[in-house]
Design a protein around this motif. Sequence first.
Motif, short mmCIF file in Angstrom:
data_model
loop_
_atom_site.label_atom_id
_atom_site.label_comp_id
_atom_site.label_asym_id
_atom_site.label_seq_id
_atom_site.Cartn_x
_atom_site.Cartn_y
_atom_site.Cartn_z
N THR A 191 38.28 17.10 37.34
CA THR A 191 38.89 18.01 38.31
C THR A 191 40.07 17.31 38.98
OG1 THR A 191 37.29 17.30 39.97
CG2 THR A 191 36.80 19.36 38.83
N PRO A 192 41.14 17.04 38.23
CA PRO A 192 42.24 16.24 38.75
C PRO A 192 43.04 16.90 39.88
CG PRO A 192 42.80 17.15 36.61
CD PRO A 192 41.34 17.46 36.86
N THR A 193 42.89 18.19 40.10
CA THR A 193 43.63 18.82 41.18
C THR A 193 42.91 18.70 42.53
OG1 THR A 193 42.62 20.96 40.69
CG2 THR A 193 44.75 20.48 39.64
N THR A 194 41.69 18.17 42.51
CA THR A 194 40.93 17.97 43.74
C THR A 194 40.79 16.47 43.99
OG1 THR A 194 39.67 19.97 43.34
CG2 THR A 194 38.75 18.42 44.91
N ALA A 195 41.28 16.01 45.12
CA ALA A 195 41.22 14.58 45.42
C ALA A 195 40.82 14.37 46.88
CB ALA A 195 42.57 13.92 45.15
N LEU A 196 40.16 13.25 47.11
CA LEU A 196 39.86 12.82 48.47
C LEU A 196 40.94 11.83 48.88
CD1 LEU A 196 36.06 12.02 48.08
CD2 LEU A 196 37.07 14.04 49.13
N THR A 197 41.37 11.91 50.12
CA THR A 197 42.38 10.99 50.62
C THR A 197 41.84 10.30 51.86
OG1 THR A 197 44.15 12.39 49.78
CG2 THR A 197 44.76 10.81 51.47
N THR A 198 41.97 8.97 51.89
CA THR A 198 41.51 8.18 53.02
C THR A 198 42.47 7.02 53.22
OG1 THR A 198 39.56 7.12 53.98
CG2 THR A 198 39.95 6.74 51.63
N ASN A 199 42.17 6.18 54.19
CA ASN A 199 43.00 4.99 54.38
C ASN A 199 42.23 3.77 53.88
OD1 ASN A 199 41.47 3.77 56.60
ND2 ASN A 199 42.19 5.53 57.78
N PRO A 200 42.92 2.68 53.61
CA PRO A 200 42.25 1.50 53.04
C PRO A 200 41.10 0.96 53.90
CG PRO A 200 44.61 1.31 52.75
CD PRO A 200 44.38 2.50 53.64
N ALA A 201 41.24 0.97 55.23
CA ALA A 201 40.19 0.43 56.10
C ALA A 201 38.92 1.26 56.01
CB ALA A 201 40.68 0.36 57.54
N THR A 202 39.04 2.56 55.98
CA THR A 202 37.88 3.43 55.88
C THR A 202 37.17 3.26 54.55
OG1 THR A 202 38.91 5.01 57.37
CG2 THR A 202 37.10 5.83 56.01
N LEU A 203 37.93 3.17 53.47
CA LEU A 203 37.33 2.97 52.16
C LEU A 203 36.65 1.61 52.09
CD1 LEU A 203 36.79 3.96 49.30
CD2 LEU A 203 39.02 3.02 48.64
N ALA A 204 37.27 0.57 52.65
CA ALA A 204 36.65 -0.76 52.66
C ALA A 204 35.33 -0.74 53.43
CB ALA A 204 37.61 -1.77 53.27
N HIS A 205 35.29 -0.03 54.54
CA HIS A 205 34.06 0.09 55.33
C HIS A 205 32.97 0.79 54.53
CE1 HIS A 205 31.63 0.38 58.95
NE2 HIS A 205 31.46 1.66 58.71
N LEU A 206 33.31 1.86 53.83
CA LEU A 206 32.35 2.57 53.00
C LEU A 206 31.82 1.65 51.89
CD1 LEU A 206 30.89 5.13 51.96
CD2 LEU A 206 32.95 5.62 50.64
#
Length: 62
Positions: free
Chosen positions: A38-53
């Motif tokens: 599903t390449p037309t659907t993406a999640l967008t976040t910032n690097p700090a939030t992704l690192a925390h996850l």
Amino acid sequence: MDDALHWQKSTFSGGGEGDTCVELAASPTHIHLRESDTPTTALTTNPATLAHLLKGIRTGGL
């Protein structure tokens, strides 16, 4: 979604050219994640939030 993003397939996606892959692209201020089927659907976040996850997942904190 910006077509100029350079999408990279996760090394954990099993290889091959199938459409069961997690892909990631970075822009100057954000990280974008999508599934290749599903390449037309993406999640967008910032690097700090992704690192925390990711830290929470690795340490079993989630």
